[in-house]
Design an enzyme around this catalytic site. Sequence first.
Site, short mmCIF file in Angstrom:
data_model
loop_
_atom_site.label_atom_id
_atom_site.label_comp_id
_atom_site.label_asym_id
_atom_site.label_seq_id
_atom_site.Cartn_x
_atom_site.Cartn_y
_atom_site.Cartn_z
N LYS A 92 0.72 -1.35 -0.12
CA LYS A 92 -0.01 0.06 0.03
C LYS A 92 0.98 1.21 0.03
CE LYS A 92 0.51 1.16 4.51
NZ LYS A 92 1.23 2.44 4.90
N GLU B 164 1.37 5.73 17.07
CA GLU B 164 3.03 5.34 17.20
C GLU B 164 3.59 6.55 17.97
OE1 GLU B 164 4.48 4.23 13.26
OE2 GLU B 164 2.51 5.07 12.58
N ASP C 279 -1.90 7.16 4.70
CA ASP C 279 -0.93 6.18 4.79
C ASP C 279 -1.34 5.18 5.85
OD1 ASP C 279 1.81 5.24 5.16
OD2 ASP C 279 1.74 6.12 7.04
N HIS D 176 -5.00 0.19 6.43
CA HIS D 176 -4.98 -0.56 7.72
C HIS D 176 -6.31 -0.38 8.73
CE1 HIS D 176 -0.84 -1.21 6.61
NE2 HIS D 176 -0.56 -0.33 7.32
#
Length: 485
Positions: A148, A216, A235, A240
């Site tokens: 991706k 994160e 992203d 996800h």
Amino acid sequence: MISPCYFVIFGATGDLAVSKLLPALYYLSREGRLPENLAFLGVSRRDWNNNQWQAFMYEKLPQRLGKEYNDDDFHVFVNRFSYTQVIHDHPEHYVNLKQELGKPREGVCANVVFYLAISPSDFSVVVSQLDAAGLSGRLLGNRIVLEKPFGHDLASARELNQHLHSHFEEEQIYRIDHYLGKETVQNLLVFRFANSLVEPIWNRNYIDHVQITVAESKGIGSRAGYFDNTGALRDVLQNHMMQLLSVVAMEPPAQLDDDALRDEKVKVLRSIRPVPSDAVSHHAVRAQYEAGDGAVAYQDEPGVAKNSMTETYVAAKFYVDNWRWSGVPFYLRTGKRMAQDLTIVSLRLKQPPLKLFREAPMEEIEPNWIVLSIQPDESMHIELQAKEPGLDMSTRTLQLHASFRDDNQRQLGAYEALLMDVIEGDHSLFIRFDEVEWSWKVVDPILRQFSLEQEFIQSYRAGSWGPEEASQLFDSSDQSWRNHI
């Protein structure tokens, strides 16, 4: 399906290959899971010979492998590799690649896996050159794996898919999302559909809301060239997190095969209520981290454009308009430089209707939660209320906790599981294009609105849990972000 005889890694010297693919293949090799006839070919722009490539592997990989490194096992692994230079838009290099793949070898060479661990902007040119060199393999059964993001928006995703299908059949294409290879995500299917304790309450009658968090603690590192042109929405959230949402919300498939699983995920994505273009601010918040907790601000990171408007944090609210989930909000958030590394799916149950505990007002009694942790550990727990010891009728929270990991046995990592599926020809944990298409349809209105906001973006301190404005997404004053397992 016949196993491939070559596994070709484009971008073999890049960060993805060094940090994820090569270590995963080493583990599979060490444990004897790889077919004996399978050889590996590293491909990059560097003008190297085999000796230089193997020296690169000895330099970079042992530190990545840590205590898993073993001299003898690594020597065997390295000797399965050869190397050839390919500059993506040089046709003559693909002729050399074809010659390398055609060299005499033991056993029968059935087909080849091409893993594109390269910038998505280079997908089209590499695919075209592979086809021009006679390596697309419609008849050979060659496979191509793409990381991706799949496109930059809905239009570019469709364009990329059309280009892929002009050279490869759908059954040859593996769109990889490593989250689907994680044990917790796969365990979610078993947890939901194999337990009569859970499945009856997994719906709008009992669930107040669902939260999915991918946080994160680190910044963008050396990925500024990629991330500053992508942002957190593209992203992480579009791929996800939409995959996690679809697995959480899907109906039980008729059977556990490739298409049955993916059909149910697509039904969820198609059921997500469109975000009105004039109400995006009520459904999504984006922000960028400022300096804090010893970290510099995003705009001061090396390689980031001056006055960049790229979001490092995004939170969004969606509704799945079907029978099971009608009226239940799904809150998704992801960010860099957050307070800690945390990836969890949290389902908060509705409060009981009767106020029996007059000594403890209902608003002070914690609701029940079902929490599935993907990071920092892989586990599941259910939170219940029980009476505190003593004379008072006060409550405390208890956890029914289960870990998905057996400490005495090493489990396959996400990339290891997915790479084995590629080698064995199993599409179950890979993404079909209609999943990609519907994911883009969901986020496109948000992307378009973000693109119009060129003068202002929310901010949050590095090391925090994101901007305060994200709490404005909640439908109820008793809802708040869950910042722990």
